[in-house]
Design an enzyme around this catalytic site. Structure first.
Site, mmCIF file in Angstrom:
data_model
loop_
_atom_site.group_PDB
_atom_site.id
_atom_site.type_symbol
_atom_site.label_atom_id
_atom_site.label_comp_id
_atom_site.label_asym_id
_atom_site.label_seq_id
_atom_site.Cartn_x
_atom_site.Cartn_y
_atom_site.Cartn_z
ATOM 1 N N THR A 113 24.611 -13.975 19.344
ATOM 2 C CA THR A 113 24.432 -15.380 18.794
ATOM 3 C C THR A 113 22.992 -15.791 18.355
ATOM 4 O O THR A 113 22.213 -15.653 19.391
ATOM 5 C CB THR A 113 25.234 -16.226 19.637
ATOM 6 O OG1 THR A 113 26.499 -15.683 20.018
ATOM 7 C CG2 THR A 113 25.175 -17.492 19.364
ATOM 8 N N PHE A 170 20.478 -18.755 18.230
ATOM 9 C CA PHE A 170 20.576 -20.450 18.821
ATOM 10 C C PHE A 170 19.340 -21.001 17.938
ATOM 11 O O PHE A 170 18.340 -20.103 18.136
ATOM 12 C CB PHE A 170 20.543 -20.578 20.144
ATOM 13 C CG PHE A 170 21.631 -20.185 21.068
ATOM 14 C CD1 PHE A 170 22.671 -21.234 21.280
ATOM 15 C CD2 PHE A 170 22.004 -18.948 21.171
ATOM 16 C CE1 PHE A 170 23.760 -20.802 22.078
ATOM 17 C CE2 PHE A 170 22.997 -18.309 22.066
ATOM 18 C CZ PHE A 170 23.829 -19.257 22.414
#
Ligand code: PEP
Ligand code: MN
Length: 646
Positions: free
Chosen positions: A536, A538
């Site tokens: 992921t 960010f």
């Protein structure tokens, strides 16, 4: 200019015309056509073209350059955004994505009146406070304003509610006195062509609202703006406030078409004053809305708590309740034209901003979810965990809002997952929250663990709780345990907390292994995800007015990424042309995403990330933005930053 010669003009006349223009430093180009002979002259713009029209042999003269230069679109393609700071560490921007409302009485009459009106307009959503302390009245016998006493009341009321002050200046002799009180100077309609005053006020360098005279053309308004701009300020806001026509049903006639016309002629922000235009309280709100619908960057309106007793312009001063209703309507209208309404942040929210540490000496970074969420891990990896306090909020939107309001220094926002794709809500939040920029980025490898209470073993487990995405990401592992029940939870951390609270050896949660320590659980199995390539990305967001993240681990690593958000022109090849600029600059575009623009069907915001390997990233990106500026309708640099974990 283009000089068209008379059909019967002589060679001598032409020579004389050319000589005349050359002496005035014009560069000439002669075009002999079948019908006409034309001379194109490029040079000084300040010349009166009538001088040329009068020369023998000249048929007519067509001016090609505009008499105003610094104010013109040709001089600056992108819209100017004027920044006005308030006393809460916030910057109010006029000319961007936010609609601004300036409100207050025509004249400052008393301290009590100012405090009461300021409270009312602030609570309805005004972002600046207006009020005249020096009133240029048509009659010398009318109330002329409270002078410095009025400025004091105005400032005190503005400071109480975080509203910068807008007030009219009528004479250059007042500059030394007014300097300490005023955030934005207003040049009134009657003084629009007081050129000496314009020069002196321009030289102060502060933002100026220039009101259009009721007898002036738009070109004359722009020439007056030119006086201000050429004297030292680059912050001029044009204000349409109605012109004098044969119609007497209203005080003036609001020239609403001035908004789109000015928009094409100039880069300067444009606001509208519907109060002085229509002159009748009940008619003001609809004209305020019409102004915003026409594309104005904001409105300036008169509001009075007792308009029937007002010392000037009572008939056109809205009641606070009317202003409040109009502001609600503007809130509803703004998204239709792809904008949102500017607001003043809450007073008590300025405790932590600009990289200041909170009471425990830490900077604050907010994330969405519960303790133990992957975003929390991203925070402790990105920042030095001793220096940062990770604070959970309830939604992605709240992350953005907390940063804008100064309640947090930074926000950790998931933007993309390698298996699940883009987090669209956060792309949309970037177009909605234009005061937010990207300060950094970090990519986290998402690794799941099976967690149970103390003493539990894999063979005890009957129920497995987790976020549905995590359950599907561990399918291969779970397929070996067909007898287990799989139960959805709001988040992986919620699942861990639930298992801890239930204290049953039959329950387990799939979550990050950091939840084991947090909720006193045991790790029953680690790295149970199907695909180790589960990442992921960010981004770390901050409000535009803050400085670089303090405590960020990468502080000494040069910037290696830049992100942009842009709107292409609505024409064939528009996106191709933009991508061409990235290519010509040798930039590796690592991501391109598009999102529909609210209220504008089939138009999109594009988001681009690009890798920069250049030492002087800021300079490099600046030149890239310049090259892109005539290829896009709008572009915003989201940030130049360094990315960890790429
Ligand atoms: C005012 O704003 O109070 C005012 C006097 O406006 P104008 O100069 O547009 O008449
Ligand atoms: Mn007025």
């Amino acid at each position: 200019m283009v000089i068209v010669l008379k059909k019967n003009s002589t060679e001598e006349q032409k020579k004389y015309i050319c000589q005349f223009l050359k002496e005035k430093n014009f560069k000439l180009n002669e075009i002999v056509g079948e019908e006409d002979t034309v001379i194109a002259a490029v040079g000084k713009v300040s010349m009166d073209i009538r001088e040329v029209e009068l020369l023998p042999g000249v048929n007519n003269v067509i001016p090609i350059s505009k008499p105003f230069k610094l104010a013109s679109r040709e001089f600056k393609k992108e819209n100017t955004i004027i920044e006005v700071p308030n006393n809460r560490g916030q910057i109010i921007r006029i000319g961007g994505q936010h609609v601004v409302s300036i409100a207050g009485p025509c004249a400052v009459e008393s301290r009590e009146q100012m405090m009461e009106i300021a409270a009312a307009v602030a609570s309805s959503g005004a972002v600046m406070l207006r009020g005249g302390a020096y009133k240029p009245r048509s009659s010398p016998y009318s109330f002329q304003g409270l002078g410095e006493e009025g400025l004091k009341y105005l400032k005190e009321a503005g400071e109480k509610y975080g509203l910068p002050i807008v007030t009219e200046i009528v004479s250059e002799s007042l500059i030394p006195l007014m300097r300490d009180y005023v955030d934005v100077y207003q040049i009134g309609a009657r003084n629009m062509q007081n050129f000496d005053l314009l020069k002196k006020v321009g030289a102060i360098g502060k933002p100026v609202i220039l009101k259009r005279s009721y007898t002036a053309t738009l070109e004359e308004l722009l020439m007056s703006a030119e006086y201000l701009l050429s004297s030292g300020t680059d912050s001029v806001i044009l204000c349409e406030r109605g012109i004098r026509t044969f119609e007497h049903a209203t005080r003036n006639t609001l020239d609403i078409s001035a908004v789109p016309v000015l928009r094409s002629l100039t880069h300067l922000p444009i606001i509208v004053d519907p109060s002085h235009a229509v002159g009748i309280r009940d008619k003001v709100p609809s004209m305020g809305l019409a102004s915003i619908a026409a594309g104005a960057d904001g409105i300036i309106v008169e509001v009075h708590n007792h308009p029937e007793k007002a010392m000037s312009d009572g008939a056109q001063s809205m009641l606070p309740s009317q202003f409040d209703k109009m502001m609600h309507d503007i809130e509803a209208l703004a998204p239709v034209i792809g904008k949102s309404v500017a607001h003043i942040r809450e007073e008590n929210s300025s405790v932590v901003h600009s990289g200041q540490k909170n009471s425990s000496g830490k900077i604050v970074c907010v994330y969405s979810g519960k303790r133990g969420a992957y975003a929390e891990q991203a925070i402790s990896r990105y920042f030095d965990s001793h220096d940062v306090e990770a604070v959970a909020v309830d939604s992605f939107e709240e992350i953005f809002q907390s940063v804008v309001d100064g309640k947090a220094d930074y926000g950790m926002v998931p933007i993309e997952n390698s298996l699940a794709g883009s987090v669209f809500q956060n792309y949309d939040n970037f177009s909605r929250f234009e005061d937010v920029s990207i300060a950094g980025a970090i990519t986290l490898n998402i690794r799941h663990a099976l967690l149970g209470i103390k003493g539990a073993t894999i063979s005890n487990i009957k129920n497995v709780y987790s976020h549905p995405q995590a359950l599907s990401q561990c399918k291969k592992f779970l397929d070996n345990h067909k007898d287990w029940n799989f139960i959805d939870a709001v988040s992986t951390a919620t699942a861990a907390q639930f298992v801890a609270e239930k204290k049953s050896k039959e329950n387990a949660a799939i979550a990050s292994s950091v939840n084991a320590a947090l909720y006193k659980l045991e790790i029953l199995a680690e790295d149970i995800e199907n695909d180790p390539g589960n990442f992921t990305r960010f981004v770390v967001i901050q409000a535009n007015h803050t400085t670089k993240p303090k405590g960020a681990k990468e502080a000494n690593v040069p910037a290696n990424m830049a992100s942009f958000i842009f709107k292409t022109k609505n024409e064939p090849g528009a996106l191709y042309n933009v991508l061409g600029v990235f290519n010509d600059c040798g930039l590796n575009m690592t991501r391109l995403e598009s999102r529909p623009i609210a209220g504008q069907p089939w138009r999109y915001w594009f988001y681009a990330d690009a890798e920069i390997k250049n030492q002087n990233a800021a300079e490099y990106v600046k030149s890239l933005m310049e090259k892109l500026s005539d290829k896009v309708e709008e572009i915003r640099l989201l940030g130049i930053y360094s990315e960890l974990g790429k």
